[in-house]
Design an enzyme around this catalytic site. Structure first.
Site, PDB file in Angstrom:
ATOM      1  N   HIS A  57      18.886  28.263  31.408  1.00 15.80           N
ATOM      2  CA  HIS A  57      19.636  28.199  32.731  1.00 15.80           C
ATOM      3  C   HIS A  57      19.055  27.285  33.709  1.00 15.80           C
ATOM      4  O   HIS A  57      18.017  26.739  33.628  1.00 15.80           O
ATOM      5  CB  HIS A  57      19.859  29.539  33.523  1.00 15.80           C
ATOM      6  CG  HIS A  57      18.576  30.249  34.084  1.00 15.80           C
ATOM      7  ND1 HIS A  57      17.575  30.524  33.228  1.00 15.80           N
ATOM      8  CD2 HIS A  57      18.351  30.640  35.333  1.00 15.80           C
ATOM      9  CE1 HIS A  57      16.510  30.976  34.120  1.00 15.80           C
ATOM     10  NE2 HIS A  57      16.974  31.113  35.430  1.00 15.80           N
ATOM     11  N   HIS A  59      17.934  27.049  36.873  1.00 11.69           N
ATOM     12  CA  HIS A  59      16.798  27.032  38.036  1.00 11.69           C
ATOM     13  C   HIS A  59      15.611  26.299  37.696  1.00 11.69           C
ATOM     14  O   HIS A  59      15.089  25.950  36.428  1.00 11.69           O
ATOM     15  CB  HIS A  59      16.475  28.655  38.208  1.00 11.69           C
ATOM     16  CG  HIS A  59      17.338  29.507  38.714  1.00 11.69           C
ATOM     17  ND1 HIS A  59      17.421  30.836  38.476  1.00 11.69           N
ATOM     18  CD2 HIS A  59      18.336  29.202  39.585  1.00 11.69           C
ATOM     19  CE1 HIS A  59      18.562  31.505  39.077  1.00 11.69           C
ATOM     20  NE2 HIS A  59      19.079  30.536  39.782  1.00 11.69           N
ATOM     21  N   ASP A  61      12.491  26.457  37.875  1.00 10.57           N
ATOM     22  CA  ASP A  61      11.335  26.757  37.122  1.00 10.57           C
ATOM     23  C   ASP A  61      11.521  27.151  35.555  1.00 10.57           C
ATOM     24  O   ASP A  61      10.820  27.855  35.036  1.00 10.57           O
ATOM     25  CB  ASP A  61      10.729  28.108  37.861  1.00 10.57           C
ATOM     26  CG  ASP A  61      11.759  29.294  37.794  1.00 10.57           C
ATOM     27  OD1 ASP A  61      13.134  28.942  37.777  1.00 10.57           O
ATOM     28  OD2 ASP A  61      11.238  30.351  37.813  1.00 10.57           O
ATOM     29  N   HIS A  62      12.791  26.383  35.358  1.00  6.27           N
ATOM     30  CA  HIS A  62      13.106  26.445  33.867  1.00  6.27           C
ATOM     31  C   HIS A  62      13.105  25.218  33.156  1.00  6.27           C
ATOM     32  O   HIS A  62      13.341  24.957  32.193  1.00  6.27           O
ATOM     33  CB  HIS A  62      14.080  27.455  33.586  1.00  6.27           C
ATOM     34  CG  HIS A  62      14.290  28.907  34.012  1.00  6.27           C
ATOM     35  ND1 HIS A  62      13.623  29.713  32.855  1.00  6.27           N
ATOM     36  CD2 HIS A  62      13.894  29.459  35.166  1.00  6.27           C
ATOM     37  CE1 HIS A  62      13.275  31.098  33.699  1.00  6.27           C
ATOM     38  NE2 HIS A  62      13.288  30.859  34.776  1.00  6.27           N
ATOM     39  N   HIS A 116      22.552  36.778  35.936  1.00  3.60           N
ATOM     40  CA  HIS A 116      21.516  35.924  36.778  1.00  3.60           C
ATOM     41  C   HIS A 116      22.170  34.912  37.333  1.00  3.60           C
ATOM     42  O   HIS A 116      22.069  34.359  38.427  1.00  3.60           O
ATOM     43  CB  HIS A 116      20.424  35.596  35.646  1.00  3.60           C
ATOM     44  CG  HIS A 116      19.059  34.944  36.613  1.00  3.60           C
ATOM     45  ND1 HIS A 116      18.376  35.579  37.635  1.00  3.60           N
ATOM     46  CD2 HIS A 116      18.544  33.839  36.351  1.00  3.60           C
ATOM     47  CE1 HIS A 116      17.723  34.965  38.149  1.00  3.60           C
ATOM     48  NE2 HIS A 116      17.699  33.760  37.427  1.00  3.60           N
ATOM     49  N   ASP A 139      16.103  34.563  32.052  1.00  4.27           N
ATOM     50  CA  ASP A 139      15.885  35.250  33.317  1.00  4.27           C
ATOM     51  C   ASP A 139      17.162  36.575  33.080  1.00  4.27           C
ATOM     52  O   ASP A 139      17.499  37.068  34.196  1.00  4.27           O
ATOM     53  CB  ASP A 139      15.973  34.929  34.506  1.00  4.27           C
ATOM     54  CG  ASP A 139      14.865  33.919  35.079  1.00  4.27           C
ATOM     55  OD1 ASP A 139      13.802  34.079  33.879  1.00  4.27           O
ATOM     56  OD2 ASP A 139      14.826  33.238  36.073  1.00  4.27           O
ATOM     57  N   HIS A 177       9.214  35.345  32.372  1.00  9.77           N
ATOM     58  CA  HIS A 177       8.404  35.488  33.531  1.00  9.77           C
ATOM     59  C   HIS A 177       7.576  36.889  33.061  1.00  9.77           C
ATOM     60  O   HIS A 177       8.066  37.599  32.126  1.00  9.77           O
ATOM     61  CB  HIS A 177       8.943  36.145  34.677  1.00  9.77           C
ATOM     62  CG  HIS A 177       9.771  34.963  35.473  1.00  9.77           C
ATOM     63  ND1 HIS A 177       8.989  34.152  36.122  1.00  9.77           N
ATOM     64  CD2 HIS A 177      11.014  34.564  35.259  1.00  9.77           C
ATOM     65  CE1 HIS A 177      10.077  33.151  36.675  1.00  9.77           C
ATOM     66  NE2 HIS A 177      11.051  33.226  36.058  1.00  9.77           N
TER      67      HIS A 177
HETATM   68 ZN   LIG Z   1      16.455  31.997  37.040  1.00 11.10          ZN
END
Ligand SMILES: [Zn+2]
Length: 249
Positions: A57, A59, A61-62, A116, A139, A177
Site C-alpha cells: 500500500h 503509506h 513507511d512502505h 487499512h 498493514d 510491523h
Molecule cells: Zn499503512
C-alpha cells in the site's frame, strides 16, 4: 528443481520490517521498503541483485525506500496496486486481485485486502514441495491484531481478514510491523480467561526480551489467538477496532 526461496526480514525505523525474498541465484525481491540504505547494505553484503520491489500500500513507511533502491538498481520492477498508481507513482507493473506473478522462478498471487487503505493488496508466495505458503500482508493482518481503518470499513476489513484466513493454517504471515506484544497485551485484557492468548503473550514477551522478532506468525496461530480474525461479524470487528484505537497499554 529450484532452490528453496528464503524469506528474510530487515528491521528498520522504530518497528517496520522490510522483507527480502531470495533463492539459489543472485536475484532478490523486497517487500515494502520503508527506507533504502539498510536494504542496500543488506543485499550488497550478500552479493544479491535487486530484481523487484513489491508494495502492499501507499503509506510512506512502505514505499519510502523505493527511489533510493531504484538509484542503485534502476532495472528493478516496481509492483503495486494499479488502482493506486497516483499514490505509488514509480510502479512499473500495476496489479490487482487475482493476478499471478513470476518472480525468482516462483509464483506469487495478488489478493485484494482493502480496509487499512482502499487499495491495499497482499502477496502470497505459493508453496513448493514441503514448504508453507508465505503471506506478505502489509498493514492488514498483524500478529495478534489488524491495521487501523484509515480508508476502509469494518465490513471490508472483515472480508479481507477472512480471505487471508482462508489461505490455510500453515501459511506463514509476514506482517510489516512489530506490534505483536502490544496487540496481545490488549487482547489478554479483553479476554482475561483466554489461555491461548495468555500463552502466546508470554512466548512473545520472551522473544522480545531476547531481542527477537515475533514475525512470521502463521494463519493457524492467528485463527487461535487474534480477536480481529475471530470476529464473528463487521459489528464485532468495528467494536474491537474502536476499543483498540483508544487503548493505551
Ligand atoms: Zn499503512
Amino acid at each position: 528443481m529450484h532452490a528453496a526461496t528464503t524469506v528474510s526480514l530487515i528491521p528498520v525505523l522504530s518497528d517496520n520490517y522490510v522483507f527480502v525474498l531470495h533463492g539459489g541465484g543472485s536475484g532478490a525481491a523486497v517487500v515494502d521498503p520503508a527506507v533504502a540504505e539498510p536494504v542496500i547494505a543488506w543485499l550488497e553484503e550478500r552479493g544479491l541483485e535487486l530484481e523487484a520491489i513489491l508494495h502492499t500500500h501507499h503509506h510512506n513507511d512502505h514505499i519510502g525506500g523505493t527511489p533510493g533502491l531504484l538509484q542503485r538498481w534502476p532495472q528493478a520492477a516496481v509492483i503495486a496496486s494499479a488502482a493506486d498508481r497516483e499514490r505509488i507513482p514509480l510502479q512499473t507493473q500495476g496489479v490487482q486481485g487475482g493476478d499471478r506473478l513470476t518472480l525468482l522462478g516462483r509464483h506469487l498471487r495478488v489478493v485484494e485486502v482493502p480496509g487499512h487503505t482502499r487499495h491495499h493488496i497482499a502477496y502470497v508466495l505459493e508453496p513448493q514441495a514441503e514448504e508453507a505458503a508465505e503471506l506478505f500482508c502489509g498493514d492488514t493482518l498483524f500478529a495478534g491484531g489488524c491495521g487501523r481503518l484509515f480508508e476502509g470499513t469494518p465490513e471490508q476489513m472483515l472480508s479481507s481478514l477472512q480471505s487471508l484466513s482462508a489461505l490455510g493454517t500453515s501459511t506463514r504471515v509476514w506482517c510489516a510491523h512489530e506490534y505483536t506484544e502490544g496487540n496481545l497485551r490488549w487482547a489478554a485484557e479483553r479476554e482475561p480467561g483466554n489461555s491461548a492468548i495468555a500463552e502466546r503473550l508470554a512466548a512473545v514477551q520472551q522473544q522480545r526480551r531476547e531481542g527477537q522478532p515475533t514475525i512470521p506468525s502463521s494463519i493457524g496461530v492467528e485463527l487461535a489467538t487474534n480477536l480481529f480474525v475471530r470476529a464473528q461479524d463487521a459489528a464485532a470487528l468495528r467494536q474491537l477496532r474502536g476499543h483498540k484505537d483508544l487503548w493505551r497499554g
